[in-house]
Design an enzyme around this catalytic site. Structure first.
Site, PDB file in Angstrom:
ATOM      1  N   HIS A 398      54.887  28.850  38.881  1.00 32.55           N
ATOM      2  CA  HIS A 398      53.903  27.830  38.500  1.00 32.55           C
ATOM      3  C   HIS A 398      53.052  27.399  39.698  1.00 32.55           C
ATOM      4  O   HIS A 398      51.827  27.342  39.631  1.00 32.55           O
ATOM      5  CB  HIS A 398      54.641  26.627  37.896  1.00 32.55           C
ATOM      6  N   CYS A 705      47.232  42.175  33.623  1.00 30.90           N
ATOM      7  CA  CYS A 705      46.915  40.786  33.957  1.00 30.90           C
ATOM      8  C   CYS A 705      48.015  40.159  34.814  1.00 30.90           C
ATOM      9  O   CYS A 705      47.931  38.989  35.160  1.00 30.90           O
ATOM     10  CB  CYS A 705      46.655  39.954  32.715  1.00 30.90           C
TER      11      CYS A 705
HETATM   12  C1  PEP Z   1      53.095  38.642  33.405  1.00 32.61           C
HETATM   13  O1  PEP Z   1      54.250  38.573  32.984  1.00 32.61           O
HETATM   14  O2  PEP Z   1      52.709  39.522  34.195  1.00 32.61           O
HETATM   15  C2  PEP Z   1      52.096  37.661  32.989  1.00 32.61           C
HETATM   16  C3  PEP Z   1      50.829  37.809  33.319  1.00 32.61           C
HETATM   17  O3  PEP Z   1      52.533  36.579  32.289  1.00 32.61           O
HETATM   18  P1  PEP Z   1      53.263  35.300  32.935  1.00 32.61           P
HETATM   19  O4  PEP Z   1      53.110  35.406  34.406  1.00 32.61           O
HETATM   20  O5  PEP Z   1      52.577  34.119  32.370  1.00 32.61           O
HETATM   21  O6  PEP Z   1      54.654  35.470  32.438  1.00 32.61           O
END
Ligand code: PEP
Ligand code: MG
Length: 757
Positions: A398, A705
């Site tokens: 976070h 992403c």
């Molecule tokens: C991931 O898991 O790579 C992602 C982009 O989602 P988060 O970081 O929100 O779990």
């Protein structure tokens, strides 16, 4: 010898007068001299303060307090500080000094003017000893008596516990530290805000202006989502604007202080600045930048047709060779703690230890927030601080995600920052290298900084380069990178910021508020990326992140929330929660936002996608025409990608943060195993490679992403292996675009050479 004056007017001040007027006073004087419209002001000089100490006899008595003081003894420190402050406040100012101040105040406007009274501390060998705002500012002061009191309070603040502690740690003798006080017309702004004279991340010649109603404090403190304007200095045009819903404003209250009031509904959505006003502010910004030779972070305000520039200081977030730490250059930078550099930039300030959200009331503008791990309820404080340091977490925690979007330097996973760093301690954080140094380190040489900020003209790439967004207030910064769309909008941050769980909204029959909040937040991003795709991800907060919020008491306690009730699994089992999200999407689609695509997180089987689609259809969504896709972040979804394609996904995006942790059994937030968290592990690469090939075969967009999409070496590999698009963090867009372009050109060149061989 020329007698040193008690009062200096801005127009009389030159850079050399820093010892008399402090850093703040000198900088205002300089701004006035180069023709910026600075509100009228005079400075009660450090000489006046000395005279006060001598003529009241305090000079002898006050420092006795500090002799043999052990500043590590909190109780003794507090007591000494209290005694010194009381002494300064108790005595009355010499009458000739009172008279000089009264005359100056009267000269401003017959003595009835409302002023801001700001401390400007100086030490012999440091131009501005007011580290991280330790000395006070008093706003909205009217009348001579109140003014004299406020000045004396500024003087007393020189002996606050934190200030004494710093000075002791920095080796300053309290006797040698002076304070000047700036008395400045308080501009009762109708609108105000901040401006970056150059794009703070890419260094492009774009002026970024944020503005809202009332005093600028609401924008600076982050208590309102301001309008954002992007002015292209090359064309002289406003090239982007984002008109926010401005719910509150800060205004002057009576003859003392300020208050926060709601903005009347008919003004909330009005555009704050006209294009002409944006252009004029940009011009003032340029004057400041040209004068200082380095991009500036400027505070401005407007009343009627009068423009005011309140402050101008160098932007600290532009990355360049010049911003390397002095420690690297060989100076005595003692490293106190070390972790992962999670958000680039260098900042110096006072440590404030935040154990939970209650402690955030202690956090001041410019502090260094040190905490075990940030929580969503700490975001308002995260907006204020100069840097963030955590004990726990990795590049995808976070703290890392939010800091990057706020453009705040951050070091995460230090293991022991909360134990090693002390409240009030002055430190320098290097968010790129992951170091926290003792004291204030020299940072940049201005000339190098501005040179390095220059970025070449936009690069066109065949592989789309998109950007990740988690908080709507980052949308304008994200859009200003010129990214080809948003490859991941994490909506849980919209909800987590409300301090209430989705379940709370449902139980308390506040479903409409929940939908509206989502609608508003997503719309900000869609507007910023008009005409470009924005993939909005459905809720994916682990249960532990909801625990501190209203309604959090009903969250199940899970041994491993990362493997628990989150993502699509939870939505499919909580139709109400899912339906409210879909309602927000539906309303946006109905408003014509065809650029909205929906992405499901944590899918492990195509049946989940089919089930989600069916539920959406039941709620009236035309699922055959909606852009629906999935995150590939569980190995099973990579293995079954062809079945997902048969089930109708329109795109897939690698969530490598999770894909790596689930493939390698390495907790992404556990600093003990951080060195085993390998994005380029052959098993991870194999899953990614195979998925890309299947997507290519079927003409389905394949993207990334996760954090790995912000790392050039990984992106090079992904482009070589045929990925359709990458979505990176705001701060990484420029280097990722360059990496993509270079890799694409190399592939073309290699194939041309191979043909000719
Ligand atoms: C991931 O898991 O790579 C992602 C982009 O989602 P988060 O970081 O929100 O779990
Ligand atoms: Mg994930």
């Amino acid at each position: 010898m020329k007698e040193l004056p008690d009062i200096l007017w801005l127009e009389e001040i030159r850079k050399e007068d820093i010892a008399a007027v402090g850093g703040k006073g000198a900088s205002l004087g300089e701004m006035a001299v180069i023709g910026l419209p600075v509100p009228r002001a005079f400075v009660v000089t450090s000489h006046a303060f000395r005279r006060f100490l001598i003529e009241t006899g305090l000079e002898d008595s006050i420092f006795e307090n500090f002799e043999n003081l052990n500043v590590e003894d909190n109780h003794a420190l507090e007591q000494a500080a209290e005694k010194a402050k009381e002494a300064v406040l108790r005595v009355s100012m010499p009458s000739s000094l009172q008279e000089n101040i009264r005359l100056a105040y009267q000269r401003m406007d017959e003595g009835g003017l409302i002023v801001a009274v700001r401390s400007s501390a100086t030490a012999e060998d440091l131009p501005d000893a007011s580290f991280a705002g330790q000395q006070e500012t008093y706003l909205n002061i009217k009348g001579t008596d109140n003014l004299l009191k406020a000045i004396q309070m500024c003087w007393a603040s020189l002996y606050g516990a934190r200030a004494i502690y710093y000075r002791a740690k920095q080796g300053f003798d309290d006797r040698g530290v002076n304070i000047a006080v700036v008395v400045q017309q308080l501009v009762n702004s109708e609108k105000a805000g901040v401006m970056f004279t150059t794009h703070p991340v890419t260094g492009e010649p774009l002026t970024i202006i944020e503005g809202s109603w009332g005093l600028g404090e609401s924008v600076v403190s982050g208590s309102v989502s301001p309008d954002k304007y992007v002015f292209d200095q090359r064309t002289g045009k406003v090239v982007d604007r984002l008109i926010a819903n401005k719910k509150i404003e800060i205004i002057a209250e009576g003859t003392h202080g300020t208050k926060l009031v709601p903005v009347p509904s008919d003004r909330q959505d009005l555009q704050v600045l006209s294009d002409e006003e944006v252009a004029k502010l940009a011009m003032f910004g340029k004057i400041a930048e040209n004068h200082y030779g380095i991009p500036q972070d400027v505070e401005w305000s407007i009343v009627g047709s009068s423009f005011f520039i309140l402050q101008s200081r160098p932007i600290t977030t532009i990355k360049s060779k010049g911003t390397e730490t002095a420690a690297k250059a060989g100076s005595a930078g003692v490293i106190l703690v070390q972790g992962q550099g999670a958000s680039p930039g260098i900042a110096t300030g006072a440590v404030v230890i935040v154990r939970d959200a209650k402690d955030t009331s202690e956090v001041k503008e410019g502090d260094i927030m040190v905490t075990k791990m940030t929580n969503p309820d700490m975001v308002p404080a995260m907006r204020k601080v100069a840097a963030i340091v955590t004990d726990e977490g990795g590049m995808t925690c976070h703290a890392a995600i939010v800091s990057r979007e706020l453009g705040t330097p951050a070091v995460v996973g230090t293991k022991k920052a909360t134990a090693v760093l002390k409240p009030g301690q002055l430190v320098t954080v290097d968010g790129e290298k992951g170091f926290v140094y003792e004291g204030a380190l020299q940072t940049a040489r201005p000339a190098e900084k501005s040179q390095a900020a220059v970025v070449a003209s936009p690069i066109i790439t065949a592989t789309s380069v998109k950007v990740n967004v988690s908080i709507p207030e980052a949308a304008a910064r994200a859009a200003a990178t010129g990214a080809d769309g948003v490859g991941l909008l994490r909506i849980e941050h919209l909800i987590l910021g409300l301090s209430k769980t989705p379940g709370w909204f449902i139980t308390n029959h506040k479903e409409e508020d929940f939908v509206q909040e989502l609608y508003d937040g997503i719309k900000v991003v869609l507007d910023a990326f008009y005409g470009k795709t924005v993939w909005v991800r459905t809720l994916d907060a682990p249960t532990d992140e909801f625990r501190n919020m209203a309604g959090g008491e009903n969250e199940p306690i899970e041994h491993n929330p990362m493997l628990g009730w989150r993502g699509i699994r939870r939505d499919l089992q909580s139709p109400d929660q899912f339906r409210l999200q879909v309602e927000a999407f539906k309303r946006l689609w109905e408003q014509g936002y065809d650029n909205l695509g929906v992405m499901f997180p944590m899918v492990s089987h195509p049946d989940q996608f089919v089930a989600a689609k069916k539920m959406m259809q039941g709620w009236g969504v035309d699922v055959d025409h909606a852009t629906l896709g999935v995150m590939v972040e569980i190995p099973s979804s990579a293995i079954l990608i062809e079945d997902f394609i048969k089930a109708g996904i329109r795109f897939a995006s690698f969530g490598t943060n999770d894909l790596i942790q689930y493939t390698l059994a390495i907790d992404r937030n556990n600093e003990n195993v951080a060195d085993m968290y390998q994005p380029k592990h052959p098993a991870v690469l194999r899953l990614i490679h195979d998925t890309i090939q299947v997507c290519r075969k079927h003409g389905v967009e394949c993207s990334i992403c996760g954090q790995a999409g912000s790392e050039p070496a990984m992106v090079e590999w992904l482009v070589e292996h045929g990925i359709t698009s990458v979505s990176a963090n705001i701060d990484a867009i420029a280097k990722i675009r360059e990496t993509v372009a270079r890799t694409e050109q190399r592939i073309i060149l290699d194939s041309a050479r191979a043909r000719n061989a």
